[in-house]
Design a protein around this motif. Sequence first.
Motif, PDB file in Angstrom:
ATOM      1  N   ASP A 189       3.143   5.407  -3.645  1.00 50.69           N
ATOM      2  CA  ASP A 189       3.851   5.110  -2.406  1.00 50.69           C
ATOM      3  C   ASP A 189       3.729   3.621  -2.128  1.00 50.69           C
ATOM      4  O   ASP A 189       2.886   2.923  -2.715  1.00 50.69           O
ATOM      5  CB  ASP A 189       3.254   5.913  -1.251  1.00 50.69           C
ATOM      6  N   ALA A 190       4.546   3.125  -1.217  1.00 51.38           N
ATOM      7  CA  ALA A 190       4.527   1.696  -0.909  1.00 51.38           C
ATOM      8  C   ALA A 190       3.201   1.257  -0.309  1.00 51.38           C
ATOM      9  O   ALA A 190       2.844   0.079  -0.386  1.00 51.38           O
ATOM     10  CB  ALA A 190       5.671   1.348   0.046  1.00 51.38           C
ATOM     11  N   ASP A 191       2.464   2.189   0.288  1.00 47.67           N
ATOM     12  CA  ASP A 191       1.167   1.829   0.881  1.00 47.67           C
ATOM     13  C   ASP A 191      -0.011   2.176  -0.029  1.00 47.67           C
ATOM     14  O   ASP A 191      -1.167   2.103   0.381  1.00 47.67           O
ATOM     15  CB  ASP A 191       0.989   2.490   2.242  1.00 47.67           C
ATOM     16  N   SER A 192       0.271   2.544  -1.286  1.00 51.33           N
ATOM     17  CA  SER A 192      -0.798   2.852  -2.230  1.00 51.33           C
ATOM     18  C   SER A 192      -1.335   1.565  -2.855  1.00 51.33           C
ATOM     19  O   SER A 192      -0.577   0.630  -3.116  1.00 51.33           O
ATOM     20  CB  SER A 192      -0.290   3.776  -3.344  1.00 51.33           C
ATOM     21  N   ILE A 193      -2.634   1.536  -3.103  1.00 52.63           N
ATOM     22  CA  ILE A 193      -3.254   0.393  -3.777  1.00 52.63           C
ATOM     23  C   ILE A 193      -4.051   0.935  -4.969  1.00 52.63           C
ATOM     24  O   ILE A 193      -5.150   1.468  -4.795  1.00 52.63           O
ATOM     25  CB  ILE A 193      -4.173  -0.396  -2.833  1.00 52.63           C
ATOM     26  N   ALA A 249       0.908  -3.458  -2.726  1.00 51.82           N
ATOM     27  CA  ALA A 249       1.000  -2.528  -3.849  1.00 51.82           C
ATOM     28  C   ALA A 249       1.489  -3.236  -5.111  1.00 51.82           C
ATOM     29  O   ALA A 249       0.955  -3.022  -6.207  1.00 51.82           O
ATOM     30  CB  ALA A 249       1.941  -1.375  -3.495  1.00 51.82           C
ATOM     31  N   LEU A 250       2.478  -4.101  -4.966  1.00 49.87           N
ATOM     32  CA  LEU A 250       3.005  -4.830  -6.119  1.00 49.87           C
ATOM     33  C   LEU A 250       1.997  -5.835  -6.660  1.00 49.87           C
ATOM     34  O   LEU A 250       1.926  -6.059  -7.878  1.00 49.87           O
ATOM     35  CB  LEU A 250       4.323  -5.507  -5.744  1.00 49.87           C
ATOM     36  N   ASP A 251       1.212  -6.436  -5.785  1.00 49.21           N
ATOM     37  CA  ASP A 251       0.144  -7.332  -6.241  1.00 49.21           C
ATOM     38  C   ASP A 251      -0.881  -6.551  -7.076  1.00 49.21           C
ATOM     39  O   ASP A 251      -1.375  -7.042  -8.100  1.00 49.21           O
ATOM     40  CB  ASP A 251      -0.555  -7.978  -5.046  1.00 49.21           C
ATOM     41  N   SER A 263      -2.872   4.645   2.722  1.00 50.16           N
ATOM     42  CA  SER A 263      -2.956   4.337   4.143  1.00 50.16           C
ATOM     43  C   SER A 263      -3.116   5.605   4.973  1.00 50.16           C
ATOM     44  O   SER A 263      -2.507   6.643   4.673  1.00 50.16           O
ATOM     45  CB  SER A 263      -1.709   3.581   4.589  1.00 50.16           C
ATOM     46  N   ALA A 264      -3.887   5.496   6.038  1.00 53.19           N
ATOM     47  CA  ALA A 264      -4.072   6.617   6.960  1.00 53.19           C
ATOM     48  C   ALA A 264      -3.034   6.605   8.077  1.00 53.19           C
ATOM     49  O   ALA A 264      -3.120   7.411   9.004  1.00 53.19           O
ATOM     50  CB  ALA A 264      -5.471   6.576   7.561  1.00 53.19           C
ATOM     51  N   ARG A 265      -2.047   5.721   7.997  1.00 57.70           N
ATOM     52  CA  ARG A 265      -1.088   5.597   9.098  1.00 57.70           C
ATOM     53  C   ARG A 265      -0.331   6.883   9.417  1.00 57.70           C
ATOM     54  O   ARG A 265       0.000   7.119  10.584  1.00 57.70           O
ATOM     55  CB  ARG A 265      -0.096   4.463   8.814  1.00 57.70           C
ATOM     56  N   PRO A 266      -0.034   7.777   8.427  1.00 63.00           N
ATOM     57  CA  PRO A 266       0.646   9.020   8.808  1.00 63.00           C
ATOM     58  C   PRO A 266      -0.175   9.903   9.730  1.00 63.00           C
ATOM     59  O   PRO A 266       0.369  10.794  10.391  1.00 63.00           O
ATOM     60  CB  PRO A 266       0.891   9.714   7.454  1.00 63.00           C
TER      61      PRO A 266
END
Length: 247
Positions: free
Chosen positions: A79-83, A15-17, A196-199
């Motif tokens: 979110d941390a998993d957002s791109i 995400a930070l990248d 992310s679909a992890r949830p």
Amino acid sequence: MVIPAWNDAEMLARALDALAAQLRPADEIVVVDNASTDDTAAVAAAAGATVIFEPLQGIWPAAAAGYDAASGDVIARLDADSIPPIDWLMHIEAELTLSPEIDVITGPGDFYDCNMVVAFLGETLYIGGFFHTVNLWLTQSPIFGSNFAMRKAIWLDVRDHVHRNRGDIHDDLDLSLHLDPNVIVAYEPSLRVGISARPFSTWSGFSRRLIWAYRTFAMHPEQTPWHRAAIKRATRIVSDERDRRTA
């Protein structure tokens, strides 16, 4: 730019990248370390983000701490998993500049780490259903927590009224329910981010989010569509009368 994170070092780095590659760089990035036991804080610091610590676990406590710490006039949230795509922040800035009446802008997400069937169902039923159903209830678009930006003044108005210490409700839905009915939330379908679909990788994860949705609504029995429509109507009548007197 606010990112709540708990044991998300690997995804946070991505995400930070993506934020580092933005055509319109973020003025600041605040990562809220929600009592992580991995390298989340170190990853954030290495990327130049401001790291704050929130010991009370839950997305809402972490996100609220980040909003409080943000110094800009506009607070964007991932979110941390957002791109986000490279034009995400530029898109937000353009929309809010061209339409100063907009208080909050939000958009949907595209699942990136699952098969096509799960992605379709998640984006159509879960995210699409969320926007459609809550839109009917609020009489305007809800906020999607993985992809939105709000003017800082909006947060200052609601931060002492939301259930920010609850980790068992949906933070974005709670925030949406606490907004004044006259706050303008714009849904922009082209403002998209990868999520992310992890949830939803397990039935328990999916069912937990449904329970959170029920609980969040149950905590706001007064926020009915009729109540919100009445407030909008009363405000419009007062505004029309003021305009008539000054004409």
